[in-house]
Design a protein around this motif. Structure first.
Motif, mmCIF file in Angstrom:
data_model
loop_
_atom_site.group_PDB
_atom_site.id
_atom_site.type_symbol
_atom_site.label_atom_id
_atom_site.label_comp_id
_atom_site.label_asym_id
_atom_site.label_seq_id
_atom_site.Cartn_x
_atom_site.Cartn_y
_atom_site.Cartn_z
ATOM 1 N N GLY A 87 49.454 3.881 -23.898
ATOM 2 C CA GLY A 87 49.578 3.455 -22.491
ATOM 3 C C GLY A 87 48.889 4.427 -21.554
ATOM 4 N N SER A 88 49.595 4.812 -20.504
ATOM 5 C CA SER A 88 49.003 5.754 -19.539
ATOM 6 C C SER A 88 49.562 7.157 -19.758
ATOM 7 N N SER A 89 50.045 7.423 -20.992
ATOM 8 C CA SER A 89 50.626 8.755 -21.255
ATOM 9 C C SER A 89 49.517 9.767 -21.530
ATOM 10 N N GLY A 90 49.882 11.038 -21.419
ATOM 11 C CA GLY A 90 48.970 12.123 -21.751
ATOM 12 C C GLY A 90 48.125 12.544 -20.569
ATOM 13 N N ASN A 91 47.682 13.764 -20.598
ATOM 14 C CA ASN A 91 46.765 14.273 -19.576
ATOM 15 C C ASN A 91 45.981 15.453 -20.128
ATOM 16 N N ILE A 92 44.838 15.680 -19.500
ATOM 17 C CA ILE A 92 43.894 16.716 -19.965
ATOM 18 C C ILE A 92 43.437 17.494 -18.746
ATOM 19 N N THR B 263 43.010 15.000 -15.383
ATOM 20 C CA THR B 263 43.051 13.537 -15.376
ATOM 21 C C THR B 263 44.023 13.036 -14.305
ATOM 22 N N PRO B 264 43.705 11.901 -13.704
ATOM 23 C CA PRO B 264 44.572 11.375 -12.634
ATOM 24 C C PRO B 264 45.906 10.853 -13.166
ATOM 25 N N THR B 265 46.894 10.778 -12.311
ATOM 26 C CA THR B 265 48.202 10.236 -12.701
ATOM 27 C C THR B 265 48.078 8.734 -12.976
ATOM 28 N N ASN B 266 48.886 8.264 -13.898
ATOM 29 C CA ASN B 266 48.925 6.841 -14.290
ATOM 30 C C ASN B 266 47.620 6.316 -14.862
ATOM 31 N N ALA B 267 46.766 7.223 -15.321
ATOM 32 C CA ALA B 267 45.499 6.773 -15.918
ATOM 33 C C ALA B 267 45.654 6.752 -17.438
ATOM 34 N N SER B 268 45.089 5.751 -18.085
ATOM 35 C CA SER B 268 45.057 5.740 -19.552
ATOM 36 C C SER B 268 43.937 6.675 -19.990
ATOM 37 N N ARG C 206 62.449 16.252 -17.358
ATOM 38 C CA ARG C 206 61.849 14.932 -17.118
ATOM 39 C C ARG C 206 60.356 15.134 -16.793
ATOM 40 N N PRO C 207 59.500 14.152 -17.150
ATOM 41 C CA PRO C 207 58.066 14.299 -16.899
ATOM 42 C C PRO C 207 57.793 14.669 -15.443
ATOM 43 N N GLY C 208 56.974 15.681 -15.253
ATOM 44 C CA GLY C 208 56.602 16.108 -13.906
ATOM 45 C C GLY C 208 57.576 17.075 -13.270
ATOM 46 N N PRO D 175 46.165 13.700 -8.865
ATOM 47 C CA PRO D 175 46.236 14.297 -10.208
ATOM 48 C C PRO D 175 47.510 13.937 -10.966
ATOM 49 N N THR D 176 47.483 14.178 -12.266
ATOM 50 C CA THR D 176 48.658 14.020 -13.107
ATOM 51 C C THR D 176 49.877 14.708 -12.499
ATOM 52 N N LYS D 177 51.033 14.130 -12.743
ATOM 53 C CA LYS D 177 52.271 14.766 -12.263
ATOM 54 C C LYS D 177 52.595 16.033 -13.055
ATOM 55 N N GLU D 178 51.837 16.262 -14.146
ATOM 56 C CA GLU D 178 52.109 17.430 -14.989
ATOM 57 C C GLU D 178 51.296 18.661 -14.562
ATOM 58 N N VAL D 179 50.782 18.662 -13.337
ATOM 59 C CA VAL D 179 50.045 19.841 -12.861
ATOM 60 C C VAL D 179 50.886 21.128 -13.019
ATOM 61 N N VAL E 254 45.609 20.150 -23.297
ATOM 62 C CA VAL E 254 45.797 18.746 -23.662
ATOM 63 C C VAL E 254 47.290 18.486 -23.813
ATOM 64 N N HIS E 255 47.768 17.440 -23.173
ATOM 65 C CA HIS E 255 49.170 17.031 -23.330
ATOM 66 C C HIS E 255 49.171 15.578 -23.785
ATOM 67 N N LEU E 256 49.864 15.302 -24.900
ATOM 68 C CA LEU E 256 49.917 13.938 -25.428
ATOM 69 C C LEU E 256 51.359 13.500 -25.640
ATOM 70 N N HIS E 257 51.518 12.209 -25.842
ATOM 71 C CA HIS E 257 52.800 11.670 -26.301
ATOM 72 C C HIS E 257 52.573 11.158 -27.729
ATOM 73 N N SER E 258 52.168 12.028 -28.616
ATOM 74 C CA SER E 258 51.810 11.610 -29.982
ATOM 75 C C SER E 258 53.074 11.488 -30.835
HETATM 76 O O1 LIG Z 1 52.010 12.163 -19.965
HETATM 77 C C1 LIG Z 1 52.438 11.943 -18.839
HETATM 78 C C2 LIG Z 1 53.717 12.479 -18.374
HETATM 79 O O2 LIG Z 1 54.188 13.428 -19.259
HETATM 80 C C3 LIG Z 1 51.632 11.083 -17.939
HETATM 81 O O3 LIG Z 1 51.801 11.479 -16.618
HETATM 82 P P1 LIG Z 1 50.601 11.255 -15.599
HETATM 83 O O4 LIG Z 1 50.259 9.775 -15.642
HETATM 84 O O5 LIG Z 1 51.124 11.687 -14.266
HETATM 85 O O6 LIG Z 1 49.453 12.092 -16.106
#
Ligand SMILES: O=C(CO)COP(=O)(O)O
Length: 293
Positions: free
Chosen positions: A33-38, A50-55, A143-145, A79-83, A100-104
């Motif tokens: 989905g739109s998880s993960g950020n780089i 990577t932007p928030t909510n982006a695949s 929680r995420p972010g 930007p990602t909420k994980e800044v 790199v952050h993933l939901h693997s």
């Molecule tokens: O992996 C994510 C949250 O942990 C995705 O968040 P973002 O869409 O804000 O990058």
């Protein structure tokens, strides 16, 4: 060629690399989905993220978020909420150039198992795991972010380039984007191996084999990584009972004096307990080292 031009072409290349690696990770099902950020640090200061909510599978190089040194958005999408997560890892790992952050799946599964040692989330199963990841720390659930995750990352004092966020996923720093991606993949595959072999009494690498890899490939392991907890020269390791007794005192005192806020997991939580006892163990080793002999 002016210096300005070189910087620009570096940034263009990095933008393309982020999208290329992101697509590769997404297409192999390593983050759904739109998880993960780089993120990648830029030589001229600031970073790309990577932007928030982006695949990660459908990134647009022109829309990546460009942040300045202070983490303020200069251009691109939000930007990602994980800044805060990325910032904390950069702050504590001076050499890190990419994260790199993933939901693997397998890494997330691993992060929920009760037996996991928060200072060595995986045993030394393969040479490549050790060479790419060293050891992996597990931090409690946020929680995420949640910016509070930054304190948990800072608590690791820059000793780990690979970290598992409980019930969430891996976050891995590297000297280059490629190194961070490869290490994240190695972590995921090793978590998969661990799950495949769980309960089968597999043979892990011996301490001698680990030492050999450390020597030959310059692997850096944190003091407690992979049975190296005896690395504190000349200081006897306290017993589990001693650590637990001391940890109880510190936990009670800390709660009584409100040294940590209420959201901090109680000492009895399995992850927090092990993390807390790790700190207390270090205190006891330090006390023992300073005792005149
Ligand atoms: O992996 C994510 C949250 O942990 C995705 O968040 P973002 O869409 O804000 O990058």
């Amino acid at each position: 060629m002016t210096a300005m031009k070189t910087e620009t072409s570096d940034e263009t290349r990095l933008r393309e690399d982020i999208c290329r690696f992101g697509r590769s990770l997404f297409e192999r099902g390593l983050t759904p989905g739109s998880s993960g950020n780089i993120s990648v640090r830029l030589d001229g200061g600031g970073w790309l993220v990577t932007p928030t909510n982006a695949s990660l599978g459908f990134l647009d190089p022109a829309k990546l978020s460009r942040l300045d040194d202070q983490g303020r958005l200069v251009s691109g999408d939000a930007p990602t909420k994980e800044v805060p997560l990325h910032t904390a890892l950069y702050d504590t790992r001076g050499s890190a150039r990419a994260i790199v952050h993933l939901h693997s799946t397998h890494s997330v599964a691993l992060s929920m198992l009760p037996e996991i040692d928060p200072r060595a989330a995986l045993p030394p199963m393969t040479a490549y795991y050790l060479m790419k990841c060293g050891a992996t720390a597990l931090v409690p659930y946020y929680r995420p972010g949640d910016p509070a995750v930054a304190d948990a990352i800072k608590g690791l004092a820059g000793n780990y380039s690979s970290v598992l966020l409980a019930n969430h996923g891996p976050v891995v720093a590297g000297d280059t984007l490629e190194a961070a991606v490869f290490a994240t993949e190695e972590l995921e595959e090793t978590a998969k191996l661990y799950l495949l072999l769980r309960g089968m009494n597999p043979r892990y690498l011996s301490p001698e084999q680990v030492t050999d890899l450390v020597k030959v490939f310059g692997v850096t392991l944190p003091e407690h990584g992979h049975g190296h907890s005896h690395a504190v020269a000349g200081a006897p390791k306290p017993t589990d009972a001693e650590v637990e007794a001391a940890a109880h005192i510190l936990d009670e005192a800390g709660r009584h004096h409100h040294w940590w806020d209420k959201s901090v997991q109680p000492y009895t939580d399995p992850i927090a307990k092990s993390e807390f006892e790790g700190i207390v163990e270090q205190m006891l080793i330090a006390a023992s080292k300073s005792r005149p002999r």
